[in-house]
Design a protein around this motif. Sequence first.
Motif, PDB file in Angstrom:
ATOM      1  N   PHE A  80      49.646  32.691  32.904  1.00 21.56           N
ATOM      2  CA  PHE A  80      49.354  31.528  33.741  1.00 21.56           C
ATOM      3  C   PHE A  80      49.260  32.019  35.183  1.00 21.56           C
ATOM      4  O   PHE A  80      50.281  32.230  35.846  1.00 21.56           O
ATOM      5  N   SER A  81      48.061  32.208  35.673  1.00 15.43           N
ATOM      6  CA  SER A  81      47.912  32.791  37.003  1.00 15.43           C
ATOM      7  C   SER A  81      46.532  32.510  37.561  1.00 15.43           C
ATOM      8  O   SER A  81      45.616  32.098  36.845  1.00 15.43           O
ATOM      9  N   VAL A  82      46.428  32.730  38.882  1.00 14.62           N
ATOM     10  CA  VAL A  82      45.136  32.739  39.557  1.00 14.62           C
ATOM     11  C   VAL A  82      44.740  34.207  39.719  1.00 14.62           C
ATOM     12  O   VAL A  82      45.498  34.992  40.279  1.00 14.62           O
ATOM     13  N   VAL A  83      43.584  34.570  39.200  1.00 16.05           N
ATOM     14  CA  VAL A  83      43.118  35.958  39.267  1.00 16.05           C
ATOM     15  C   VAL A  83      41.974  36.014  40.277  1.00 16.05           C
ATOM     16  O   VAL A  83      40.936  35.367  40.083  1.00 16.05           O
ATOM     17  N   LEU A  84      42.183  36.765  41.352  1.00 20.66           N
ATOM     18  CA  LEU A  84      41.211  36.837  42.451  1.00 20.66           C
ATOM     19  C   LEU A  84      40.509  38.191  42.422  1.00 20.66           C
ATOM     20  O   LEU A  84      41.152  39.233  42.533  1.00 20.66           O
ATOM     21  N   PHE A  85      39.191  38.156  42.267  1.00 21.31           N
ATOM     22  CA  PHE A  85      38.362  39.355  42.366  1.00 21.31           C
ATOM     23  C   PHE A  85      37.625  39.281  43.708  1.00 21.31           C
ATOM     24  O   PHE A  85      36.641  38.560  43.845  1.00 21.31           O
ATOM     25  N   ASP A  86      38.149  40.032  44.681  1.00 20.21           N
ATOM     26  CA  ASP A  86      37.659  39.946  46.055  1.00 20.21           C
ATOM     27  C   ASP A  86      36.434  40.831  46.252  1.00 20.21           C
ATOM     28  O   ASP A  86      36.423  41.992  45.829  1.00 20.21           O
ATOM     29  N   GLU A  87      35.408  40.280  46.926  1.00 17.57           N
ATOM     30  CA  GLU A  87      34.171  40.992  47.245  1.00 17.57           C
ATOM     31  C   GLU A  87      33.532  41.569  45.981  1.00 17.57           C
ATOM     32  O   GLU A  87      33.348  42.767  45.828  1.00 17.57           O
ATOM     33  N   ILE A  88      33.176  40.668  45.091  1.00 15.76           N
ATOM     34  CA  ILE A  88      32.697  41.038  43.770  1.00 15.76           C
ATOM     35  C   ILE A  88      31.409  41.858  43.818  1.00 15.76           C
ATOM     36  O   ILE A  88      31.140  42.668  42.937  1.00 15.76           O
ATOM     37  N   GLU A  89      30.612  41.681  44.879  1.00 15.00           N
ATOM     38  CA  GLU A  89      29.342  42.402  44.956  1.00 15.00           C
ATOM     39  C   GLU A  89      29.528  43.910  45.098  1.00 15.00           C
ATOM     40  O   GLU A  89      28.587  44.682  44.868  1.00 15.00           O
ATOM     41  N   LYS A  90      30.747  44.359  45.445  1.00 14.66           N
ATOM     42  CA  LYS A  90      30.990  45.783  45.617  1.00 14.66           C
ATOM     43  C   LYS A  90      31.399  46.482  44.323  1.00 14.66           C
ATOM     44  O   LYS A  90      31.535  47.705  44.295  1.00 14.66           O
ATOM     45  N   ALA A  91      31.596  45.719  43.255  1.00 18.12           N
ATOM     46  CA  ALA A  91      31.992  46.309  41.980  1.00 18.12           C
ATOM     47  C   ALA A  91      30.807  46.983  41.314  1.00 18.12           C
ATOM     48  O   ALA A  91      29.647  46.595  41.499  1.00 18.12           O
ATOM     49  N   ALA A  97      51.726  34.650  44.201  1.00 17.38           N
ATOM     50  CA  ALA A  97      51.760  34.746  42.745  1.00 17.38           C
ATOM     51  C   ALA A  97      50.394  35.048  42.142  1.00 17.38           C
ATOM     52  O   ALA A  97      50.293  35.250  40.941  1.00 17.38           O
ATOM     53  N   TYR A  98      49.361  35.073  42.956  1.00 21.38           N
ATOM     54  CA  TYR A  98      48.042  35.347  42.398  1.00 21.38           C
ATOM     55  C   TYR A  98      47.881  36.854  42.154  1.00 21.38           C
ATOM     56  O   TYR A  98      48.555  37.691  42.745  1.00 21.38           O
ATOM     57  N   ILE A  99      46.978  37.171  41.245  1.00 18.61           N
ATOM     58  CA  ILE A  99      46.674  38.569  40.912  1.00 18.61           C
ATOM     59  C   ILE A  99      45.372  38.924  41.614  1.00 18.61           C
ATOM     60  O   ILE A  99      44.329  38.332  41.320  1.00 18.61           O
ATOM     61  N   ARG A 100      45.425  39.873  42.553  1.00 20.81           N
ATOM     62  CA  ARG A 100      44.252  40.182  43.367  1.00 20.81           C
ATOM     63  C   ARG A 100      43.754  41.595  43.090  1.00 20.81           C
ATOM     64  O   ARG A 100      44.531  42.531  42.987  1.00 20.81           O
TER      65      ARG A 100
END
Length: 612
Positions: free
Chosen positions: A407-418, A364-367
């Motif tokens: 209502f959610s968990v928002v995951l920003f994976d490997e933020i240093e690459k943005a 259910a998380y937003i990745r």
Amino acid sequence: MATLPAPMKPRWLRDLLRFLPLKSQFVLSGSVRDLQAHETMPGSVNAVPLSAVLASELAAAGYERILAYDPVAGFRVAHPSGEPSAQDALLQELGLQPANGAAPAGTDLLGMVLERAVLGAGPATAVIVNFASRLIMRSDALAAAEHQLFTRALVLTQKASARPLGRNRSPLFNTILWLVDKEGDLPDWLIIDNPRLRHIPVAKPDRPARRAVAAALIRSLPGAREASPEILARAEQELVDETEGLLLMDLNAIVGLGRAEGLNVTAVADAVRRYKVGVTDDEWRKIERDKIASAQDFVGRRVIGQTHAITHMLDIIKRAATGISGARRGGRPRGVAFLAGPTGVGKTELAKTVTELLFGDETAYIRFDMSEFSAEHADQRLLGAPPGYVGYDVGGELTNAIREKPFSVVLFDEIEKAHPRILDKFLQILDDGVLTSGRGDRVYFSEALIVFTSNLGIYSTDLSGARVQNVTAAQPYDEVRRKVRSEIDNHFKVVLNRPEILNRIGENIIVFDFIRPEVAVRIFEQMVTSILGNVQEAGYHVSLAAAARAQLESLCLTDLSNGGRGIRNQLEAHLTNPLARALFEHEPGASRFEISEVIVGVTTSLVLGPAT
């Protein structure tokens, strides 16, 4: 009732009143569709339309004839002071045919009426042209009728002259006020370098304006009449604090929503939340507290060997669930976590596990994989393309997702690459809890849990510019944590020059430890058990002999540089794949097998025989 003293009049209004004797026309742009805080009677401040404020203030300044125009209804008398017959007479005097207090008119008649009103010799006259942005299709490609209208308006700015009029005999022009969404909606040649015309931006309501109308609004909520002055004052303060960045029209709607849903005056914050997020139920309040209280073991079974990280993450969740976090004020996200550490140690797994803990479904998380957002204009994928660009009607991936699942968990994976440009958007989320999409919609993150993951700090750059390992598994965790934090600070403060992002994250940077040998053994055992369980569910009965298990363990734990993910890769190569090949020739459930040996060669194979 609250009182709005003269110095509290909004800046745009003070600007307008100051220049009435000096300019012949005005262009008001910006928040012209919003309500305005206005003292409708002594001691009573209410939120009223801008056109009503203009009519009232112009009348007080000495204007006796005030007309309002819009492209649909035409003309009407904006500040009637006499009998209806006198209003019709005024409209007829300007060449119009009134009906029911209004006189329909297109752009051709508008130009004629403006000329008669501006050049007339009678009492001071003002014409408020509302929705002026809709009078033309394109400001840089005018139709003949549009060009004629604004050419006439330009000429009138020069022909108009101020005369001593009104009660105080102060000099006043017969003036025109254009209300537009943006200054550029009107032809540039009318506005730019025109000394007889003044552009006045109308800003969104500030805190004093919201406070001025809050008292009158709060008193219309259920329970307000019986509430004590302390409760009313607290409700007013909540309404002002929780509506930063909103319009007075929004405040009016929030209170209307509260009345419609029967919310007590003590539940103002809940009314604001419902209005922003668009849902009635508060999912955070539905989360079972006992479930979170006993979550240490639940999370620990999936994220092995990271007890400190689990404890810190659960503290963030408890603050979010109870609502005591300071981030609740102003609409910032429920919680923020920055998960840093080596690859394969459980950062993403922790985000998944927390999602399952909160919402019962780990998917259910937003990745968002931030390696996909390394280009300069990648922020348009998150927020949506601006008007006029391809994809404008689709919206942004992030804004659409949050609007659908607030209502959610928002995951920003490997933020240093943005791309660094995207970090500015994260700053808006962390600071204000709101983003504006390319379509102009405001999307709120006040009910979301934001999780960043990063490998920052594991490697650093030496003096020669080479990439070298900053921390190793041979170092104790406290040293790993200190070095990783130092490198993260350096990256945001020196490399990116974005120290404000770290300030918003605060002490919620959670550094994961390396997978130590004793932890790797537990991960290995858990993965092997899971694989054999899957085999059994498929209808096969396979066990591992002690020698084969020891051999596999040695193969999987020799190199722990890739963490748990490396162990999984080794098991896939040395157990899952050869086991699938060996079992493919057997019918499910036919007999029981035991793996007695692992043969490592060009293609890994197993010695699979009947179970003893």
